[in-house]
Write a protein that holds these residues in place. Structure first.
Motif, short mmCIF file in Angstrom:
data_model
loop_
_atom_site.label_atom_id
_atom_site.label_comp_id
_atom_site.label_asym_id
_atom_site.label_seq_id
_atom_site.Cartn_x
_atom_site.Cartn_y
_atom_site.Cartn_z
N SER A 129 0.87 -1.05 -0.08
CA SER A 129 -0.20 -0.21 0.13
C SER A 129 0.90 1.33 -0.13
O SER A 129 1.89 1.11 0.37
N GLN A 130 0.29 2.35 -0.33
CA GLN A 130 1.03 3.54 -0.47
C GLN A 130 1.70 3.83 0.87
O GLN A 130 3.01 4.61 1.07
N ALA A 131 1.13 3.44 1.93
CA ALA A 131 1.79 3.87 3.21
C ALA A 131 3.05 3.13 3.47
O ALA A 131 3.83 3.66 4.35
N TYR A 132 3.45 2.20 2.76
CA TYR A 132 4.75 1.41 3.07
C TYR A 132 5.45 1.86 1.96
O TYR A 132 6.64 1.12 1.81
N VAL A 133 5.17 2.50 0.82
CA VAL A 133 6.21 3.04 -0.21
C VAL A 133 7.31 3.68 0.23
O VAL A 133 8.67 3.26 0.02
N LEU A 134 7.09 4.32 1.40
CA LEU A 134 8.14 5.36 1.83
C LEU A 134 9.26 4.55 2.45
O LEU A 134 10.52 4.66 2.55
N VAL A 135 8.74 3.30 3.09
CA VAL A 135 9.60 2.49 3.85
C VAL A 135 10.52 1.61 2.90
O VAL A 135 11.46 1.35 3.17
N LEU A 136 9.93 1.15 1.84
CA LEU A 136 10.76 0.39 1.03
C LEU A 136 11.49 1.15 -0.07
O LEU A 136 12.44 0.57 -0.81
N THR A 137 11.12 2.45 -0.31
CA THR A 137 11.84 3.25 -1.35
C THR A 137 13.36 3.15 -1.01
O THR A 137 14.27 2.93 -1.85
N PRO A 138 13.96 3.51 0.24
CA PRO A 138 15.23 3.41 0.49
C PRO A 138 16.04 2.03 0.08
O PRO A 138 17.06 2.07 -0.44
N PHE A 139 15.25 0.72 0.50
CA PHE A 139 15.89 -0.35 0.03
C PHE A 139 16.07 -0.51 -1.65
O PHE A 139 16.87 -1.28 -1.99
N LEU A 140 14.99 -0.07 -2.16
CA LEU A 140 14.83 -0.12 -3.72
C LEU A 140 16.06 0.60 -4.28
O LEU A 140 16.78 0.24 -5.08
N LEU A 141 16.40 2.00 -4.08
CA LEU A 141 17.25 2.81 -4.28
C LEU A 141 18.67 2.07 -4.00
O LEU A 141 19.77 2.01 -4.76
N TYR A 142 18.81 1.63 -2.88
CA TYR A 142 20.31 1.00 -2.38
C TYR A 142 20.17 -0.35 -3.03
O TYR A 142 21.54 -0.52 -3.66
N SER A 143 19.37 -1.22 -3.43
CA SER A 143 19.63 -2.31 -4.21
C SER A 143 20.12 -1.96 -5.52
O SER A 143 20.96 -2.50 -6.40
#
Length: 204
Positions: A27-41
């Motif tokens: 959900s959009q509420a967790y997008v900000l949580v996963l975004t750093p992991f996405l960028l780091y990967s």
């Protein structure tokens, strides 16, 4: 080499996995949580691809030069007086003229942060400096080489890093190794040195 290939595949796979999870399941509420992991990967996947060519060069060097375990190798972060590049360095003995000292400089800082912290300065803790004492070295400092730290058991190298004289990979520079013989140049070329046709060397 093997571990780099595994790391490259792992981080390259991690990016689309994180992206898929964000788009499909999150959900959009967790997008900000996963975004750093996405960028780091994504960052790690790109850096792994960039490092692959250096892993190949490392393997070529180790096929030509045996490991040496050296103690008390001079090192520093400020510019070496005999180096053309301003960066951290190790200083080795010329294999043919032992009285001559040759600096090898960390020209590319990618993946070098670990090393720079341990080369350190007067304020660096002795325990940190001790992690690269003794130093593993394979190569010819007049051309290129691989440095490494000792493993926990001190019986094998770890944290391998390629060091080289800039003209070896830069066609705009001429390498002056007047004490080197043609056999030394040929060996360096087999180890991966590229631009040695204009190298000034001994005629002996």
């Amino acid at each position: 080499m093997l571990m780099n290939s595994i790391g490259q595949a792992g981080w390259a796979a991690a990016f689309p996995v994180f992206l898929y999870v964000m788009v499909v399941f999150t959900s959009q509420a967790y997008v900000l949580v996963l975004t750093p992991f996405l960028l780091y990967s994504l960052y790690r996947a790109v850096t792994q691809v960039g490092y692959f060519s250096w892993a190949v060069r490392m393997r070529c060097i180790l096929q030509q030069y045996p490991w040496q375990i050296l103690k008390g190798v001079p090192r520093g972060l400020a510019k070496h007086p005999e180096a053309t590049d301003e960066a951290a360095w190790f200083e080795f003995r010329d294999p043919d003229h032992f009285e001559r000292k040759v600096p090898l400089v960390f020209i590319r800082h990618q993946r070098a942060h670990w090393w720079l912290k341990r080369i350190g300065n007067v304020k660096t803790k002795p325990a940190l400096k001790a992690e690269i004492e003794p130093l593993w070295f394979a190569g010819d400092p007049r051309f290129l080489g691989v440095v490494a730290a000792s493993s926990a058991r001190a019986d094998e190298p770890k944290r391998l890093h390629v060091l080289y004289q800039r003209p070896v990979f830069d066609s705009r520079r001429v390498l002056d190794v007047s004490g080197a013989e043609s056999a030394d140049v040929d060996r360096a070329r087999r180890a991966g040195a590229r631009y040695l046709d204009g190298t000034r060397q001994s005629s002996a």
